[in-house]
Design a protein around this motif. Structure first.
Motif, mmCIF file in Angstrom:
data_model
loop_
_atom_site.group_PDB
_atom_site.id
_atom_site.type_symbol
_atom_site.label_atom_id
_atom_site.label_comp_id
_atom_site.label_asym_id
_atom_site.label_seq_id
_atom_site.Cartn_x
_atom_site.Cartn_y
_atom_site.Cartn_z
ATOM 1 N N LEU A 111 -1.422 4.460 -89.917
ATOM 2 C CA LEU A 111 -0.318 4.360 -90.868
ATOM 3 C C LEU A 111 -0.444 5.417 -91.962
ATOM 4 O O LEU A 111 0.562 5.999 -92.403
ATOM 5 C CB LEU A 111 -0.277 2.965 -91.485
ATOM 6 N N ALA A 112 -1.669 5.678 -92.404
ATOM 7 C CA ALA A 112 -1.882 6.717 -93.416
ATOM 8 C C ALA A 112 -1.551 8.099 -92.859
ATOM 9 O O ALA A 112 -0.974 8.939 -93.561
ATOM 10 C CB ALA A 112 -3.326 6.663 -93.913
ATOM 11 N N LEU A 113 -1.918 8.354 -91.593
ATOM 12 C CA LEU A 113 -1.551 9.624 -90.969
ATOM 13 C C LEU A 113 -0.036 9.791 -90.930
ATOM 14 O O LEU A 113 0.489 10.876 -91.208
ATOM 15 C CB LEU A 113 -2.116 9.690 -89.546
ATOM 16 N N LEU A 114 0.673 8.710 -90.595
ATOM 17 C CA LEU A 114 2.135 8.777 -90.528
ATOM 18 C C LEU A 114 2.738 9.024 -91.905
ATOM 19 O O LEU A 114 3.633 9.867 -92.073
ATOM 20 C CB LEU A 114 2.679 7.474 -89.943
ATOM 21 N N ALA A 115 2.259 8.308 -92.915
ATOM 22 C CA ALA A 115 2.831 8.424 -94.259
ATOM 23 C C ALA A 115 2.431 9.713 -94.954
ATOM 24 O O ALA A 115 3.040 10.071 -95.969
ATOM 25 C CB ALA A 115 2.397 7.225 -95.108
ATOM 26 N N PRO A 120 11.109 13.842 -94.431
ATOM 27 C CA PRO A 120 12.001 13.218 -95.429
ATOM 28 C C PRO A 120 11.798 11.710 -95.507
ATOM 29 O O PRO A 120 11.607 11.043 -94.482
ATOM 30 C CB PRO A 120 13.404 13.554 -94.888
ATOM 31 N N GLY A 121 11.827 11.199 -96.717
ATOM 32 C CA GLY A 121 11.747 9.760 -96.920
ATOM 33 C C GLY A 121 10.382 9.154 -96.671
ATOM 34 O O GLY A 121 10.281 7.950 -96.419
ATOM 35 N N ARG A 122 9.313 9.952 -96.772
ATOM 36 C CA ARG A 122 7.997 9.377 -96.515
ATOM 37 C C ARG A 122 7.600 8.369 -97.596
ATOM 38 O O ARG A 122 6.748 7.520 -97.371
ATOM 39 C CB ARG A 122 6.941 10.471 -96.413
ATOM 40 N N TRP A 123 8.211 8.487 -98.789
ATOM 41 C CA TRP A 123 7.952 7.492 -99.831
ATOM 42 C C TRP A 123 8.360 6.093 -99.369
ATOM 43 O O TRP A 123 7.754 5.092 -99.779
ATOM 44 C CB TRP A 123 8.724 7.859 -101.105
ATOM 45 N N LEU A 124 9.380 6.027 -98.507
ATOM 46 C CA LEU A 124 9.832 4.732 -98.009
ATOM 47 C C LEU A 124 8.772 4.092 -97.126
ATOM 48 O O LEU A 124 8.518 2.876 -97.214
ATOM 49 C CB LEU A 124 11.141 4.904 -97.234
#
Length: 313
Positions: A111-115, A120-124
């Motif tokens: 999940l950390a790798l994905l975020a 765009p919108g990675r804050w979400l």
């Protein structure tokens, strides 16, 4: 001229500081430091150290909430080691730890790798992954109790929609522990995710750029750069997660009450029932120190296992 005067005054102040009595300067410095630290030390001693000492003393007594106290020596510990209910609850706690810890560590990493990706919108994604951690355990238990309901629960409705039969998530002894693990992963993975995300942001971008020049793909970068760079974070996450899992109580108590047939009763719930239902505080204190010793041994073993590869490197 003004600059020369300022330099002369600074030099004179420095000479005076060097020639001042060191004992007086050190005393003032120490007094200032202790004035900042002392309020915390007082609170720590009253609310942490003293309860630990009192609990250890209680473990040698037949200490009850009704005021009965009688010195037993190691009697509580001897009775505890021969209590099948204690060993059963300890086994359930270890089983929960073995099931939940790998998932909570590995899932948090991915999940950390994905975020952490530039998109765009990675804050979400970051917000969505972390929000469940902020929920109280009572609210989380209510949510998942409704989700797990056999008649109208969302999960069983989804299973019925794809042609599968309903699952009695909370009343089947073979499934109840898995249900608690699923809820725990959803609720707490955000904490580990946040640690991994902070670690990923500290990895130098130059390493990835050099690997890309050499033709390394995403998977190769993860294996050869990301994982080694996050080795200390992984050690911290695993140790904290194991300690937290060994202290599991709220989700088991609120979702299943330790059932069905005590299949999900943790050792902390055993201590709670012994101390506040049977009023045997001394016996419950002895159980808590057995758990503390177990956690200490497991933590030392983890430190040893994680330090070996680093020493070889």
């Amino acid at each position: 001229m003004s600059e020369m005067l300022i330099q002369q005054e600074a030099a004179q102040s420095a000479r005076q500081a060097r020639t001042a009595p060191q004992g007086k300067v050190n005393w003032r410095t120490q007094l200032t430091g202790w004035s900042f630290v002392l309020p915390f030390l007082i609170g720590y001693a009253i609310f942490t150290l003293w309860p630990v000492v009192l609990g250890f003393r209680m473990s040698f007594y037949n200490w009850s909430l009704n005021g009965v106290t009688r010195f037993l020596g190691l009697g509580n510990y001897q009775e505890l080691l021969g209590d099948a209910d204690f060993w059963s609850s300890l086994w359930h706690t270890l089983y929960f730890t073995v099931l939940s810890t790998p998932i909570l560590v590995i899932l948090a990493f991915f999940l950390a790798l994905l975020a952490n990706r530039q998109m765009p919108g990675r804050w979400l994604f970051r917000t969505a992954f972390f929000i469940p951690v902020a929920l109280p355990i009572a609210v989380t238990a209510i949510i998942w109790n409704w989700l797990y309901q056999p008649g109208f629960g969302l999960i069983n409705n989804i299973l019925a929609g794809i042609g599968l039969g309903p699952v009695d998530w909370l009343n089947d002894a073979h499934v109840a522990m898995i249900s608690i693990v699923i809820m725990t992963v959803w609720w707490t993975v955000g904490s580990n995710f946040l640690l991994y995300l902070a670690g990923l942001q500290q990895v130098p971008a130059e390493l990835y750029e050099a690997a890309a020049i050499d033709g390394a793909g995403s998977w190769a970068k993860t294996i050869s750069i990301t994982l080694p760079q996050l080795s200390r974070i992984t050690m911290l996450v695993v140790i904290l997660q194991v300690i937290a899992s060994l202290q599991v109580f709220g989700q088991m108590y609120l979702l299943t009450g330790g059932g069905p047939n005590f299949a999900t009763r943790s050792v902390v719930e055993y201590m709670y029932e012994t101390g506040f239902s049977s009023f045997r505080m001394g016996f419950a204190s002895a159980a808590s120190y057995i758990l503390f010793i177990l956690m200490l041994v497991i933590t030392i073993l983890q430190f040893t296992l994680f330090q070996r590869p680093q020493r070889r490197a």
